[in-house]
Design a protein around this motif. Sequence first.
Motif, mmCIF file in Angstrom:
data_model
loop_
_atom_site.group_PDB
_atom_site.id
_atom_site.type_symbol
_atom_site.label_atom_id
_atom_site.label_comp_id
_atom_site.label_asym_id
_atom_site.label_seq_id
_atom_site.Cartn_x
_atom_site.Cartn_y
_atom_site.Cartn_z
ATOM 1 N N ARG A 1 4.925 6.953 -4.648
ATOM 2 C CA ARG A 1 4.994 7.683 -5.913
ATOM 3 C C ARG A 1 6.362 8.334 -6.093
ATOM 4 N N TYR A 2 6.856 8.993 -5.007
ATOM 5 C CA TYR A 2 8.146 9.675 -5.116
ATOM 6 C C TYR A 2 9.299 8.682 -5.140
ATOM 7 N N ILE B 1 3.090 15.097 -10.933
ATOM 8 C CA ILE B 1 4.178 14.860 -9.988
ATOM 9 C C ILE B 1 4.406 16.143 -9.169
ATOM 10 N N ASP C 1 -5.476 8.413 -7.273
ATOM 11 C CA ASP C 1 -5.096 8.333 -8.682
ATOM 12 C C ASP C 1 -6.295 8.436 -9.605
ATOM 13 N N PHE D 1 -1.538 11.832 2.655
ATOM 14 C CA PHE D 1 -0.537 10.997 1.990
ATOM 15 C C PHE D 1 -1.152 9.941 1.084
ATOM 16 N N TRP D 2 -2.456 9.744 1.212
ATOM 17 C CA TRP D 2 -3.112 8.695 0.443
ATOM 18 C C TRP D 2 -3.372 9.197 -0.968
ATOM 19 N N LEU D 3 -2.845 8.479 -1.975
ATOM 20 C CA LEU D 3 -2.969 8.973 -3.342
ATOM 21 C C LEU D 3 -4.360 8.727 -3.903
ATOM 22 N N ILE E 1 0.839 -1.203 0.000
ATOM 23 C CA ILE E 1 0.000 0.000 0.000
ATOM 24 C C ILE E 1 0.875 1.253 0.000
ATOM 25 N N GLU F 1 0.274 15.841 -6.384
ATOM 26 C CA GLU F 1 -0.644 14.715 -6.325
ATOM 27 C C GLU F 1 -1.932 15.082 -5.616
ATOM 28 N N ASN G 1 2.374 1.681 -3.496
ATOM 29 C CA ASN G 1 1.505 1.892 -4.655
ATOM 30 C C ASN G 1 0.390 2.904 -4.439
ATOM 31 N N LYS G 2 0.083 3.169 -3.188
ATOM 32 C CA LYS G 2 -1.088 4.015 -2.947
ATOM 33 C C LYS G 2 -0.786 5.319 -2.235
ATOM 34 N N THR G 3 0.468 5.513 -1.845
ATOM 35 C CA THR G 3 0.747 6.744 -1.104
ATOM 36 C C THR G 3 1.811 7.578 -1.811
ATOM 37 N N VAL G 4 1.915 8.808 -1.322
ATOM 38 C CA VAL G 4 2.879 9.754 -1.876
ATOM 39 C C VAL G 4 4.304 9.215 -1.773
ATOM 40 N N GLY H 1 13.721 2.711 -10.367
ATOM 41 C CA GLY H 1 12.508 2.997 -11.130
ATOM 42 C C GLY H 1 11.543 1.845 -11.289
ATOM 43 N N VAL H 2 12.040 0.613 -11.070
ATOM 44 C CA VAL H 2 11.200 -0.568 -11.268
ATOM 45 C C VAL H 2 11.295 -1.453 -10.039
ATOM 46 N N PHE I 1 9.299 5.831 -6.762
ATOM 47 C CA PHE I 1 9.448 5.475 -8.181
ATOM 48 C C PHE I 1 9.968 6.663 -8.989
ATOM 49 N N ALA I 2 9.446 7.860 -8.687
ATOM 50 C CA ALA I 2 9.828 9.048 -9.464
ATOM 51 C C ALA I 2 11.318 9.322 -9.335
ATOM 52 N N HIS J 1 9.259 5.528 -15.937
ATOM 53 C CA HIS J 1 8.568 4.367 -15.385
ATOM 54 C C HIS J 1 7.191 4.712 -14.837
ATOM 55 N N LEU J 2 6.877 5.998 -14.787
ATOM 56 C CA LEU J 2 5.585 6.419 -14.237
ATOM 57 C C LEU J 2 4.565 6.584 -15.353
ATOM 58 N N LYS K 1 -4.411 14.196 -2.941
ATOM 59 C CA LYS K 1 -4.212 13.380 -1.753
ATOM 60 C C LYS K 1 -5.444 13.374 -0.858
ATOM 61 N N MET L 1 9.626 11.046 -15.987
ATOM 62 C CA MET L 1 9.900 9.829 -15.237
ATOM 63 C C MET L 1 9.365 8.670 -16.072
#
Lengths: 328, 501
Positions: A194-195, B103, B116, B112-114, A185, B106, A188-191, A268-269, A197-198, B94-95, B108, B92
Amino acid sequence: MNDIIENIKTKGMQKFIALGALIVLYIAFSVFGTNFFTVDTLVSIFDASYYIGFLAIGVTFVIITGGIDLSIGTVMMCSAIVGGTLYNNAGLPLWLCLIIIILVGGIFGLGNGIMVSRLKLPPFIATLGTMMVASGVGSIVSNVQSTTFPMRSAADGWYKDIFRTADNFPTGIFVLIAFTVVAVILLNKTVIGRYTFAIGSNKEATRLSGVNVQKWETVVYVLSGLFAGLAGIAYAATYTTILPGAGQGFELQAIAGVVVGGTSLSGGVGSIIGTFIGVFIMSVLKIGLPYVDLQPHYQTLITGIVVIGAVLLDIYRSKKEKSVKQKS
Amino acid sequence: MQTPILKMQHITKEFTGVKALKDANLDLYAGEVHALVGENGAGKSTLMKILTGIHQKNGGTIEFMGKPLHLKSPKEAQDMGIIIVHQELNMMNHLSVAENIFIGREEKKLGFWLDDKSINQKTAELFQKLGISISPTETIGNLTVGKQQMVEIAKAISYHAKIIIFDEPTAALTETEINELFCMIADLKKKGVGMIYISHRMDEIERITDRVTVMRDGEYIGTVNTKDTTKDEIINMMVGRVIYEDPKTQSTVSDDAETVLQVNNLTMYPHVKNASFSLKKGEILGFAGLMGAGRTELARAIFGADKPDSGTVFIHGKRAEISSPMDAVANGIGYLSEDRKRYGVAVDLSVSENSVMPSLKKFSSLGFVNSAAIHKVSSEYCEKLKTKTPSVHQLVRNLSGGNQQKVVIAKWLIQNSEILIFDEPTRGIDVGAKSEIYTLMNELAQMGKSIIMISSELTEVLRMSDRIIVMCEGRITGELDIKDANQEEIMKLATKRESAG
């Protein structure tokens, strides 16, 4: 449905290869090993997976940012020693000591994060330094004595039930799964995710997009440290006695699990589920090899080969991706 | 028109002793497309980096929407609505598309919960408004460069941009994609967005821009209305510097000189397309073109550093199979990289160690190096090339750019290379040392060495070359004998695009 298949094709390929490999390995050991296919063996596979699993989940975040954390093995031991010493010598309640163990891991992670993000040390060097610092701190705190946590029969023996009950039921697997879910979670689901991966995908572009890269990079190392602390608890609960100066080598087992699970060392992956599977591949190898009459030193050798193979696969895959992109 | 939304005046910028901008000016109106042109190194990029907060100016004033502007970071510029679409796309990979656009911003829940779903939806709405058909959940790395660029432009628009800077936006686009881009620009124009358009492509500038500002050597040259000017006039403004180096007027190579290198139909897609040329003994062959024309890539392919898709190379009339730098060196080719510090010298090794790097075999037996012989030969070449170094044991790091270049030349001379490829031979070298390098190159040619010289400085090309080959977008667009060559002619060939051809 088509989406799911497409997703498997593009993203999850290595995860499925890894899962397939895990199943094949388990079946192979069951067929060729004497007495491998038993509940006891399965429990020892689980036991070997808890602490490595926590380490691996934490370091997965770091590796996705394109970094590395070599300190997790000794940080795990050092945190456990600090917690155990406080319990034995200072008489703190056990529950508090367990929390302290996690926090100590987090503090080491914070140190790594500051060195990497603000002082611009290469992650390899920064965390190599922390690896030795943690090992030293552990020896100093324990006065180079081994630290013993309460036995199951002792008054505070309850903590052992977190990972295995008295009648050998592996409760730990549920704990590990729970934290895996939390990590999935987070990633994949939080900031934070996201950062993560970024930054691993393109740090400069992330910075130019106005993201506080230094802060998030630090957060990721702290996360790795907290998970190392968690691993410290798992290790203490499973093995009771912690030796000073130990822990080196566990970080490599954990990183091996991460890589085998399909997380790219170039950043990145990556995926937590992949890491989970990767850790079990490593544990099945570790526990299973003696059953086919190959002693632990063979395990080291084979682990090495598996890791090299996984990295080669990663390089080959990203190369292929690149060439496809150029042609299109 | 109204008052400009942006006014940059007398901007100066210095990088450790080098004046990148001396006196740069630019103003921009709402709803205007303003071309910013100039040769490589004229200071366009630096000016734009100052406008977007990546660099800080040393002097001058910027006024934005009637107020003075002091930017300290790229984020500040973004928040003000000044957005750059980089030439090398800053994404980015991979995004996903939506993740890239949002980016740092986001959506939220609970801090902190995205969310999407929300950014995917917003991206879809944005794309619909702009008429883009890309899925918000697609991974950026899977898109073509053209599509990626559209995403980046959409990202700029989503910041409620008041100024968008396009840095060579069409460099990697196909004809259809360019048309789509221009439609988008026309739309933005209607919405009152001011756009700065950096490009080398004259036909595009004529097609979509309202005004053109020309820069040269870090200075403002002038601003003209696009419809009142001609391509030739702009080129004149770009190159019209006082020529302080005497150009060569006559080739010094005799007509019957032997052809030492013949390259046929060399292709390395997409950088080099079907390039053929020959090089004669004792000749200096200049390669002119704009950045990204494929000259360095062609050189690297000939040298075996990169693998071409097709094409043949003949050396002294014999087919040469060069698949690695090792083969190239064995065939007598030496390559002097444009990025000397990265690819030319090992800065932490000494002058003598660098000098014998390719030819160490000659100076060793049974794996043991013959230090005395190395000392002798490297000293000899230091003297010959007038390399200024206290001794051959000096670390190359401590030498000046010009002297480092001499060490690289010595390296290939000791190896006895016949064909020398100089890639930007005087980049990062001060004026005095420059002419020394020029003299040296002329002497080498007289000795019978054949030289390929890649240079982005037209004055240098005109001063040194016996013959000039001009490249544009991977193709050879022309070949000029030195007696027919001038700056305008070269510039025309260097901007001669396939479709416009």
